[in-house]
Design an enzyme around this catalytic site. Structure first.
Site, PDB file in Angstrom:
ATOM      1  N   SER A 153       0.830  -1.189   0.000  1.00  0.00           N
ATOM      2  CA  SER A 153       0.000   0.000   0.000  1.00  0.00           C
ATOM      3  C   SER A 153       0.882   1.264   0.000  1.00  0.00           C
ATOM      4  CB  SER A 153      -0.929  -0.054   1.210  1.00  0.00           C
ATOM      5  OG  SER A 153      -1.971   0.860   1.109  1.00  0.00           O
ATOM      6  N   ASP A 320      -8.987  -6.490  -4.453  1.00  0.00           N
ATOM      7  CA  ASP A 320      -8.578  -5.190  -3.901  1.00  0.00           C
ATOM      8  C   ASP A 320      -9.137  -4.090  -4.806  1.00  0.00           C
ATOM      9  OD1 ASP A 320      -7.305  -2.936  -2.970  1.00  0.00           O
ATOM     10  OD2 ASP A 320      -5.291  -3.792  -2.997  1.00  0.00           O
ATOM     11  N   HIS A 353      -8.201  -5.192  -0.097  1.00  0.00           N
ATOM     12  CA  HIS A 353      -6.891  -4.571   0.117  1.00  0.00           C
ATOM     13  C   HIS A 353      -6.182  -5.155   1.339  1.00  0.00           C
ATOM     14  CE1 HIS A 353      -3.866  -1.521  -0.351  1.00  0.00           C
ATOM     15  NE2 HIS A 353      -4.085  -0.989   0.830  1.00  0.00           N
TER      16      HIS A 353
END
Lengths: 376, 196
Positions: A153, A320, A353
């Site tokens: 991320s 995601d 995610h």
């Protein structure tokens, strides 16, 4: 404690007295970085791995701080003896970034120039500023070149920024569930989170520590909306579905949670707001929003990546939608166009995610396979 | 190592850059890397194969060949190889065109459906052949675009694809010498070295 845990770990703090000028032009005269290390640095310092944390992450990535700590570090699934980032072979460094609220200099620490806590006056860092601070930590630890810089991320953005800013200081760059820049939708969600925090009367324009208030509700709301974007529709459906709370009130006008998903989100929000700093949350989301890998290269990611000297592994997760596989493929395509060495896998996972933090068998297998090469 | 792969190796120059479409577990790419000191990359879609190939230290991209190679720059590899995958893609002609765009030279291998066993099977039993080499039923086979040696060469002629070299495999040694003399009848596997 599990057998393949790094066990009990203690954070360390390094103090830096050389000023650091941020991209915004403002300057930190001195600062501290808190970090943990796992494993042993080898003789020629060639086995060091840097772990870069995501939005609400910190330095405690693996192991336990004490015997009675309930949960291990946030990436314990991947770091430890016999795990993909194998601490029998690698020396792993995980720090809390500047502006954080877990021990590195940030909005909750005292500004030496004013004697007050920084609060909202803490200079706004960008991803590049974090990378610069990390590079100084590397110098301090005697690490000239990382075997790999790894992040998921927002951490993946730092890893990519490393490969452009210090191309000779990493051999491998592992970018998990990331993007070269945020979409308007991503920024929109972050803005809702910030508005939730800033419109809480307890926020007091960021001076809540000085004023003795807390934007607890706002921060909890910010986390709730964030949390929705970390999960997939399917993951929510299978974990909560439309199940009601066992003790849900019959009166539908009641404020008490009716559905289990409500209760879960409220719990997550409350937990988070009791341990996280609101100014840090605002600052981290701003850094995320403004990250644009190619901006300094005329907006051309291919030109940007042409600077790099490392090998890349890019990973994404099928469900995601915060940083979708399409965003990861953009990274891969830019690297291919720049004729850089790159590997890519899209991991089938239901968890959205959040998958990048979870022990998904194929994810661990691919990461382990790649890390073998990092070790070679 | 499949026989067709050792044949391909001869056409790969030392230090070349090689892209392998459908590289499987990367055994062949690893060999090319070792024998030719080549800069290699593989495309694969099977998750376990990708993990194995990455474990060999190879650069592997998870990508479906049916979605094309648009993300690979033109003429970015000295050699693009596709072994035993042509018959399994949705649009074999388009994949060939894309290979020839990305690679300066290409090598393609495929099972020859014109081989006498297939012909005999179809002629005598009137059913699609199922054999050691093609162990699938017509309805569950990944091989959706079988062709013969003659079909392939016709396509090359129509599309202006140059055949730089070819070789044939016929099962055993005797089979191979027959296959080299009468490819369309005796080759089990055809190997083509092509370019634009």
């Amino acid at each position: 404690m599990q057998e393949n845990s790094v066990g009990i770990v203690s954070p360390r703090v390094e103090r830096f007295d050389e000023p650091l000028t941020f991209a915004c032009g403002r300057r930190l005269p001195s600062y501290e970085l808190i970090f943990e290390t796992y494993g042993e640095l080898n003789g020629d310092a060639s086995n060091a791995i840097l772990i870069c944390h995501a939005l609400s992450g910190h330095h405690h990535a693996a192991g336990y701080h004490s015997d009675n700590e309930r949960k291990p570090g946030w990436w314990d699934a991947c770091i430890g003896p016999g795990k993909p980032i194998d601490t029998r072979r690698f020396f792993v460094v995980s720090l809390n970034n500047l502006g954080g609220c877990h021990g590195s200099t940030g909005p909750t620490t005292e500004n030496p120039e004013s004697g007050q806590v920084f609060g909202p006056d803490f200079p706004q860092p960008q991803v590049d500023d974090w990378v610069d601070a990390q590079a100084r930590l590397a110098d301090r630890l005697g690490i000239h070149c990382w075997a790999a810089v790894v992040g998921g991320s927002l951490g993946g953005m730092q890893a990519m920024a490393w490969s452009l800013r210090y191309p000779d200081r990493l051999r491998h760059c592992v970018v998990i569930a990331a993007a070269m820049k945020l979409s308007a939708q991503n920024i929109a969600f972050n803005e809702i989170a910030r508005r939730a925090i800033m419109s809480d009367p307890g926020f007091a324009n960021g001076h809540y520590l000085r004023d003795g208030t807390q934007p607890t509700q706002g921060l909890a709301l910010a986390r709730m909306v964030g949390h929705i974007t970390y999960l997939s529709d399917d993951a929510m459906a299978s974990r909560f579905g439309r199940e009601l709370q066992p003790s849900h009130p019959d009166d539908e006008s009641s404020d008490a949670p009716q559905f289990q998903i409500e209760s879960y989100l409220r719990y997550q929000g409350e937990q988070f707001s009791s341990v996280f700093d609101a100014n840090t949350y605002v600052l981290m989301t701003r850094a995320l929003d403004h990250f644009d890998l190619a901006a300094a290269y005329g907006g051309d990611a291919i030109t940007a990546f042409s600077r790099s000297r490392c090998d890349y592994l890019v990973l994404s997760f099928s469900t995601d939608w915060r940083f979708s596989p399409a965003r990861s493929r953009e990274i891969v395509d830019a690297l291919l166009a720049a004729e850089r060495p790159v590997s890519y896998a899209e991991i089938e996972a239901d968890e959205g995610h959040d998958a990048f933090l979870l022990p998904i068998p194929r994810y661990l297998a691919v990461l382990e396979a790649y890390m073998k090469r990092v070790d070679a | 190592m499949r026989q067709d792969l050792t044949h391909i190796l001869r056409w790969i120059k030392s230090g070349a850059s090689v892209l392998d479409l459908g590289c499987g577990n990367g055994e062949f790419l690893a060999l090319i890397q070792k024998e030719r000191h080549a800069r290699v990359m593989g495309i694969e879609i099977d998750p376990d194969a990708i993990t194995s190939a990455m474990g060999r230290g190879l650069n592997i991209i998870e990508q479906n060949l049916d979605h094309g190679l648009a993300n690979f720059p033109s003429q970015s590899f000295d050699m693009v190889v596709m072994a035993h995958a042509l018959q399994a893609v949705q649009y074999p002609d388009q994949v060939l065109e894309e290979m020839l765009r990305v690679g300066r030279e290409c090598v393609v291998t495929f099972p020859n459906f014109g081989q006498w066993r297939s012909r005999v099977h179809l002629a005598t039993r009137g059913r699609m052949p199922v054999s050691k080499f093609m162990p699938y039923n017509w309805y569950d086979t990944p091989n959706i675009h079988f062709c013969t040696v003659r079909d392939f060469e016709t396509l090359c002629r129509q599309r202006g694809i140059r055949i730089l070299g070819r070789d044939m495999i016929g099962g055993d040694e005797g089979g191979t010498s027959l296959a080299r003399r009468w490819p369309n009848l005796f080759a089990t596997t055809a190997i083509y070295h092509i370019s634009r």
